[in-house]
Every structure is written in C-alpha cells, then in structure tokens.
Motif scaffolding. Structure first.
Motif, PDB file in Angstrom:
ATOM      1  N   HIS A 142       0.660  -1.119   0.078  1.00 14.08           N
ATOM      2  CA  HIS A 142      -0.063   0.009   0.123  1.00 14.08           C
ATOM      3  C   HIS A 142       0.684   1.341  -0.019  1.00 14.08           C
ATOM      4  CE1 HIS A 142      -2.698  -2.964   1.840  1.00 14.08           C
ATOM      5  NE2 HIS A 142      -3.639  -2.456   0.922  1.00 14.08           N
ATOM      6  N   ILE A 143       2.091   0.987   0.548  1.00 13.59           N
ATOM      7  CA  ILE A 143       2.929   2.430   0.815  1.00 13.59           C
ATOM      8  C   ILE A 143       4.339   2.015   1.007  1.00 13.59           C
ATOM      9  CG2 ILE A 143       2.584   2.751   3.179  1.00 13.59           C
ATOM     10  CD1 ILE A 143       2.327   5.702   2.584  1.00 13.59           C
ATOM     11  N   GLY A 144       5.259   2.708   0.946  1.00 16.61           N
ATOM     12  CA  GLY A 144       6.609   2.637   1.042  1.00 16.61           C
ATOM     13  C   GLY A 144       7.201   3.529   1.706  1.00 16.61           C
ATOM     14  N   ILE A 145       8.060   3.428   2.807  1.00 18.90           N
ATOM     15  CA  ILE A 145       8.563   4.411   3.665  1.00 18.90           C
ATOM     16  C   ILE A 145      10.199   4.263   3.582  1.00 18.90           C
ATOM     17  CG2 ILE A 145       9.172   4.876   6.029  1.00 18.90           C
ATOM     18  CD1 ILE A 145       6.124   4.163   6.497  1.00 18.90           C
ATOM     19  N   ALA A 146      10.947   5.274   3.164  1.00 16.77           N
ATOM     20  CA  ALA A 146      12.223   5.418   2.950  1.00 16.77           C
ATOM     21  C   ALA A 146      13.020   6.472   4.127  1.00 16.77           C
ATOM     22  CB  ALA A 146      12.778   5.970   1.730  1.00 16.77           C
ATOM     23  N   LEU A 147      13.865   5.937   4.958  1.00 16.48           N
ATOM     24  CA  LEU A 147      14.662   6.863   5.898  1.00 16.48           C
ATOM     25  C   LEU A 147      16.030   6.952   5.252  1.00 16.48           C
ATOM     26  CD1 LEU A 147      13.382   4.741   8.912  1.00 16.48           C
ATOM     27  CD2 LEU A 147      12.419   7.081   7.989  1.00 16.48           C
ATOM     28  N   ASP A 148      17.004   7.800   5.997  1.00 15.19           N
ATOM     29  CA  ASP A 148      18.062   7.837   5.568  1.00 15.19           C
ATOM     30  C   ASP A 148      19.143   7.147   6.619  1.00 15.19           C
ATOM     31  OD1 ASP A 148      17.716   9.941   7.599  1.00 15.19           O
ATOM     32  OD2 ASP A 148      19.205  11.183   6.767  1.00 15.19           O
ATOM     33  N   GLY A 149      20.324   7.400   6.330  1.00 16.24           N
ATOM     34  CA  GLY A 149      21.266   6.713   7.231  1.00 16.24           C
ATOM     35  C   GLY A 149      21.110   6.793   8.687  1.00 16.24           C
ATOM     36  N   ASP A 150      20.824   7.992   9.223  1.00 14.96           N
ATOM     37  CA  ASP A 150      20.424   8.107  10.609  1.00 14.96           C
ATOM     38  C   ASP A 150      18.960   8.495  10.959  1.00 14.96           C
ATOM     39  OD1 ASP A 150      20.110  10.818   9.583  1.00 14.96           O
ATOM     40  OD2 ASP A 150      21.172  11.913  11.390  1.00 14.96           O
ATOM     41  N   ALA A 151      18.214   8.296   9.983  1.00 19.93           N
ATOM     42  CA  ALA A 151      16.499   8.136  10.247  1.00 19.93           C
ATOM     43  C   ALA A 151      15.950   9.378  10.730  1.00 19.93           C
ATOM     44  CB  ALA A 151      16.307   6.857  11.113  1.00 19.93           C
ATOM     45  N   ASP A 152      16.697  10.862  10.299  1.00 18.73           N
ATOM     46  CA  ASP A 152      16.257  11.901  10.637  1.00 18.73           C
ATOM     47  C   ASP A 152      14.994  12.667   9.492  1.00 18.73           C
ATOM     48  OD1 ASP A 152      18.335  12.529   9.133  1.00 18.73           O
ATOM     49  OD2 ASP A 152      18.743  14.071  10.663  1.00 18.73           O
ATOM     50  N   ARG A 153      15.349  11.657   8.503  1.00 16.13           N
ATOM     51  CA  ARG A 153      14.390  12.190   7.357  1.00 16.13           C
ATOM     52  C   ARG A 153      13.441  11.018   6.650  1.00 16.13           C
ATOM     53  NH1 ARG A 153      18.037  14.125   2.249  1.00 16.13           N
ATOM     54  NH2 ARG A 153      19.261  15.019   3.814  1.00 16.13           N
ATOM     55  N   LEU A 154      12.461  11.670   6.149  1.00 15.14           N
ATOM     56  CA  LEU A 154      11.463  10.613   5.314  1.00 15.14           C
ATOM     57  C   LEU A 154      11.106  10.983   4.058  1.00 15.14           C
ATOM     58  CD1 LEU A 154       9.049   8.498   5.722  1.00 15.14           C
ATOM     59  CD2 LEU A 154       7.823  10.398   6.444  1.00 15.14           C
ATOM     60  N   ILE A 155      11.067  10.044   3.351  1.00 19.82           N
ATOM     61  CA  ILE A 155      10.787  10.179   1.888  1.00 19.82           C
ATOM     62  C   ILE A 155       9.649   9.102   1.813  1.00 19.82           C
ATOM     63  CG2 ILE A 155      10.819   9.870  -0.718  1.00 19.82           C
ATOM     64  CD1 ILE A 155      11.883  12.539   0.455  1.00 19.82           C
TER      65      ILE A 155
ATOM     66  N   GLY B 173      14.435  16.526  13.607  1.00 20.25           N
ATOM     67  CA  GLY B 173      13.614  15.676  12.495  1.00 20.25           C
ATOM     68  C   GLY B 173      13.779  14.069  12.980  1.00 20.25           C
ATOM     69  N   ASP B 174      12.306  13.489  12.665  1.00 19.03           N
ATOM     70  CA  ASP B 174      12.447  12.049  12.909  1.00 19.03           C
ATOM     71  C   ASP B 174      11.486  11.536  11.979  1.00 19.03           C
ATOM     72  OD1 ASP B 174      11.488   9.672  14.166  1.00 19.03           O
ATOM     73  OD2 ASP B 174      11.795  10.303  16.145  1.00 19.03           O
ATOM     74  N   GLY B 175      12.282  10.595  10.969  1.00 22.57           N
ATOM     75  CA  GLY B 175      11.615  10.129  10.064  1.00 22.57           C
ATOM     76  C   GLY B 175      10.474   8.967  10.330  1.00 22.57           C
ATOM     77  N   LEU B 176      10.621   8.104  11.539  1.00 26.55           N
ATOM     78  CA  LEU B 176       9.602   7.234  11.791  1.00 26.55           C
ATOM     79  C   LEU B 176       8.519   7.875  12.421  1.00 26.55           C
ATOM     80  CD1 LEU B 176       8.599   4.525  12.301  1.00 26.55           C
ATOM     81  CD2 LEU B 176       9.995   4.469  14.538  1.00 26.55           C
ATOM     82  N   VAL B 177       8.627   8.994  13.116  1.00 29.56           N
ATOM     83  CA  VAL B 177       7.478   9.815  13.640  1.00 29.56           C
ATOM     84  C   VAL B 177       6.735  10.411  12.711  1.00 29.56           C
ATOM     85  CG1 VAL B 177       6.983  11.616  15.112  1.00 29.56           C
ATOM     86  CG2 VAL B 177       8.517  10.001  16.213  1.00 29.56           C
ATOM     87  N   ALA B 178       7.396  10.970  11.787  1.00 28.10           N
ATOM     88  CA  ALA B 178       6.745  11.623  10.566  1.00 28.10           C
ATOM     89  C   ALA B 178       5.963  10.529   9.837  1.00 28.10           C
ATOM     90  CB  ALA B 178       7.712  12.416   9.690  1.00 28.10           C
ATOM     91  N   ALA B 179       6.510   9.463   9.646  1.00 24.35           N
ATOM     92  CA  ALA B 179       5.776   8.429   8.932  1.00 24.35           C
ATOM     93  C   ALA B 179       4.738   7.848   9.521  1.00 24.35           C
ATOM     94  CB  ALA B 179       6.903   7.317   8.788  1.00 24.35           C
ATOM     95  N   LEU B 180       4.626   8.083  10.970  1.00 23.83           N
ATOM     96  CA  LEU B 180       3.615   7.497  11.592  1.00 23.83           C
ATOM     97  C   LEU B 180       2.370   8.481  11.434  1.00 23.83           C
ATOM     98  CD1 LEU B 180       5.036   5.823  14.666  1.00 23.83           C
ATOM     99  CD2 LEU B 180       4.132   4.777  13.156  1.00 23.83           C
ATOM    100  N   GLN B 181       2.618   9.779  11.491  1.00 21.64           N
ATOM    101  CA  GLN B 181       1.583  10.496  11.064  1.00 21.64           C
ATOM    102  C   GLN B 181       1.063  10.669   9.686  1.00 21.64           C
ATOM    103  OE1 GLN B 181       0.634  12.787  13.740  1.00 21.64           O
ATOM    104  NE2 GLN B 181       2.155  11.214  14.729  1.00 21.64           N
ATOM    105  N   VAL B 182       1.792  10.037   8.674  1.00 26.18           N
ATOM    106  CA  VAL B 182       1.337  10.149   7.193  1.00 26.18           C
ATOM    107  C   VAL B 182       0.401   8.788   7.296  1.00 26.18           C
ATOM    108  CG1 VAL B 182       2.147   9.434   4.965  1.00 26.18           C
ATOM    109  CG2 VAL B 182       3.171  11.215   6.187  1.00 26.18           C
ATOM    110  N   LEU B 183       0.925   7.830   7.891  1.00 29.34           N
ATOM    111  CA  LEU B 183       0.131   6.388   7.904  1.00 29.34           C
ATOM    112  C   LEU B 183      -1.293   6.449   8.672  1.00 29.34           C
ATOM    113  CD1 LEU B 183       3.146   4.019   8.589  1.00 29.34           C
ATOM    114  CD2 LEU B 183       1.781   4.297   6.737  1.00 29.34           C
ATOM    115  N   ALA B 184      -1.238   7.375   9.794  1.00 32.89           N
ATOM    116  CA  ALA B 184      -2.560   7.656  10.463  1.00 32.89           C
ATOM    117  C   ALA B 184      -3.409   8.173   9.622  1.00 32.89           C
ATOM    118  CB  ALA B 184      -2.229   8.633  12.078  1.00 32.89           C
TER     119      ALA B 184
END
Length: 444
Positions: A235-248, A340-351
């Motif tokens: 349904h969706i893909g989540i990409a983090l960077d090396g230290d996981a503070d960004r989200l695409i 910046g927090d890639g996982l936390v931002a992703a959770l808002q998108v997923l919600a």
C-alpha cells in the motif's frame, strides 16, 4: 558568525581526513565536555551512532575525550538521531552525541551534538566549542576520570516513544508497508515499531555491514523501494536515511512523495484536528513554490528559513509553530520530538492514510508542484560564488525568472558543493537558467 568546523548539521567530512580523524574526535569530546561541565553534579553524555564502519573508531575516540575531562559516557549503540535527542533529555544527560554522516556514503562520518534539553546546539555553543579546540584541554585528576557503560534497552525506549505519537485509537492492521532503512541506524527500530502497530511489514535495507549504508537504498536512492512496493503490491513505502531523521514516501504506484507534500498533508490533518499551531508551517527556501500557494489556499502561512533543519527549528520555537521541515524529508513535529524524526513523521502520514481510507496515490499528492530543478556542482577550494562570472550569471537568471519563479544558489553546509536551484512556471526556462549558472560555477 564564521565557524571553522561546524556546518549546517554538526561536523562532517571524509573519515581519516581532518576533521574526521580519531585524534580530532577525541579533541571534540574534550572541548564539548569542558563546555558542558556546569555545576557540581556528576556529568553525563549519551553517545549513539549509525552503522558505518568508522563509527567504532569515532565512538572510542570520543569516549576517551569525554572521560578525560571528567564526563561519564552512556553508549546506546546504533539508534536514530532523534533517539539520541530523546535519550539525552530523558536520561538527564548534559550532552548528546550522534556519530553519523546522515545520508552520505560510508566513507564519510560526522558528529551531531545535542544540549541537555535534546535540541541541537546553538551557533553560540558551537562557536564556544570551536574556541576550546584551539586551547590545551584541562584534564582531570586520575580519581575524577569519567566512566563509560552501555545500555541495552535504548532501542526499546525509542520504539515505545515513537509509538506513543500514533493516535491510540488507530491500528495499522491490513496495511502492507515496505520500509527501507538504508542499512542505517533504524534497521531494527523502524520495522519493529510498524509491526507492533499491526502492519504487514516488508523490510529492506536492514542488513548493515559497515560499508553499505545509503548504498543503493534509503531516502536518497528510492529505486529499490519503488520496485519492491510495486512488485509486492504494498500500500505504501517508507524510506529513511542513514540516521533516520528524514523521510521520503513512495505510493502504491511507485511514485516518490517528497517532504513538501508530506508537510502539506500533516499540516492539513493537524489543522482539522485542532493540533496545528502558528497558523501554518516552517520550511526552507528550497521548498516548492507550489507548497506556498497550496497553504495560502488553506488560509495557512509558510514561513521560510535558510537551509538546515536547525534553522527551521529555531524559527518554529521563536514563532510558535509545531510543524516544519525540508523538502528533502527532514520533518520536525515539535509536539513529539526536538529534531527531525523520519519514523514519527511516517506514523503521522500512516495515521492519515488509515483515517482517510484512500490509496496513497490519491491522498499524498496534496498540490501540483511547480517545475523545479536542483543541480550540484562540486568544487575544490576557493569561493566560486564570489567571482564576477558567477555573479553575472545569477543576476541574469534572476531577471529571466522575475515574476514567474525563484532562484536559490547556496554553498552546501555538509559537502564541497554549490547547489543551484530554480523553479518557475516554464520548465524549459528553469532548465536553461540552472544550466547557465552551473556552467559559470564550473568555469570559476
């Protein structure tokens, strides 16, 4: 304020080349430790790292530096940058350190510093630390040397904190998510958090070997994620960077969704839920003009800053915003995190995806971006932006885009690059302007 070592996001460079040498890491530990030795309590620093090979060397050197000036060290191992910020605050530490070069390849490394409140250091603090690097460190007597220890539950603490940001009445049941952890710091925590919330998780970029961080994976190279999402029917893909503070994000068709679209989605969601503060969001000069126009139609503001999530956060704190970030995917949600927090931002998108009950391709494209082109020109020393030829090319480009677009030229704060960005309503014109300036920089 001119800084010799600190860039827009800490200190970064090629490993075993100044300033990313073991000797320099030790000196940075001594200088930063001395700067934060305040009061008569037992002082503590939290040190995390990503998965690159040189992390072992840099961590050991920094431990030596901190303990030599009387600081105790708590090692938390490979964890995301926001986890270090969170743990620094929750453990009442005086300082936090993340050893990472973020989205760069393994041959680079970096040092990010956080103060006792979990926020990145101010320009003044960084200048004070740089000044201390120029003087002989004051080493403590033998009986006052610091101790070091490793805690094993740091990842679990961060997973718990991240999950608390997800609306408690929602679950991710029935959602197939592909998560790309870039063979980096989130390779354990991100898949675990998503699985615990009920998602069907396919994890890629979760086999770090010290040299494959950000290599053909992660937020700066989404091709593997796009392929995996489409082929697996996710349904969706989540990409983090090396230290996981960004989200695409990648939607179910394989299309890439950048930070501008994600900030627009979160801003509208939070506005609807009565959570948005400041009457808008904060973004950098690199964010698309389409985002600004979209927010205006929603009666929301876009406050722009210079490039760097630290400057976004400074404006957010000064003016009362709680959503901000960068087109590159650094998204700061200050209700939940100090960086910046890639996982936390992703959770808002997923919600929002769960609540809306729509396909990601329908939900995540909030506005039509204007044609925008960014090119990087590598340079070796000198100040190419100060030459007459480059100045003339920039002036000509600004004149051609006047009234229909924007031009942003800047020196990278993390790499020896000149970044040339233009956007406007005429895609061909944008490309011509960027190419002419790039050619002038190369000639300089």
């Amino acid at each position: 304020m001119t800084r010799k070592f600190f860039g827009t996001d800490g200190i970064r460079g090629r490993t075993n080349t100044m300033p990313m040498t073991a000797a320099m890491a030790q000196r940075i530990g001594q200088a930063a430790g001395a700067h934060f030795l305040r009061g008569d309590h037992r002082h503590r620093v939290v040190i995390g790292k990503d998965t690159r090979l040189s992390g072992y060397m840099m961590e050991t050197a920094m431990i030596s530096g901190f303990t030599s000036v009387g600081m105790d060290v708590v090692m938390v191992g490979p964890v995301p940058t926001p986890a270090v910020a969170m743990l620094t605050q929750s453990m009442r530490a005086d300082l936090g350190v993340m050893i990472s070069a973020s989205h760069n390849k393994f041959i680079d490394n970096g040092i990010k510093l956080f103060g006792p409140t979990g926020y990145k250091l101010s320009d003044e603090d960084e200048a004070a630390i740089e000044a201390l690097l120029e003087v002989e460190p004051r080493l403590v007597p033998a009986e006052e040397i610091g101790r070091s220890k490793k805690i094993e539950d740091a990842r679990g603490r961060y997973i718990h904190a991240a999950k608390l940001t997800f609306p408690p009445h929602l679950r991710l049941d029935g959602l197939h998510i592909v998560v790309d952890c870039a063979n980096g710091a989130a390779y354990q925590v991100a898949p675990a958090a998503l699985w615990e919330l009920g998602a069907d998780v396919t994890a890629i970029g979760v086999s770090p070997n010290g040299v494959n961080i950000n290599e053909g994976c992660g937020s700066t190279d989404t091709r593997l994620l796009q392929k995996t999402v489409v082929e697996s029917g996710a349904h969706i893909g989540i990409a983090l960077d090396g230290d996981a503070d960004r989200l695409i994000v990648v939607d179910e068709t394989g299309a890439v969704i950048d930070g501008d679209q994600l900030m627009a989605l979160i801003a509208c969601s939070w506005k609807r839920r009565g959570m948005l503060r400041g009457g808008g969001i904060v973004a950098t000069v690199m964010s698309n003009l389409g985002l600004e126009r979209f927010l205006e139609r929603q009666s929301l503001k876009l406050e722009r800053t210079k490039v760097g999530d630290r400057y976004v956060l400074e404006t957010m704190r000064a003016q009362g915003y709680n959503v901000g970030g960068e087109q590159s995917g650094h998204i700061i949600l200050s209700d939940y995190a100090t960086t910046g927090d890639g996982l936390v931002a992703a959770l808002q998108v997923l919600a929002e995806l769960v609540v809306a009950g729509r396909r990601a391709s329908e939900l995540l494209r909030q506005f039509e971006p204007l044609p925008q082109l960014l090119k990087n020109v590598r340079f070796e020393g000198g100040t190419p932006l100060e030459t007459d030829g480059v100045k003339a090319a920039i002036a000509a480009g600004e004149q051609r885009l006047s009234g229909t677009g924007r031009l942003v030229i800047r020196k990278s704060g993390t790499e020896p690059l000149i970044r040339v960005m233009a956007e406007g309503e005429d895609e061909a014109l944008v490309a011509e302007v960027v190419d002419s300036i790039c050619d002038a920089v190369k000639a300089a």
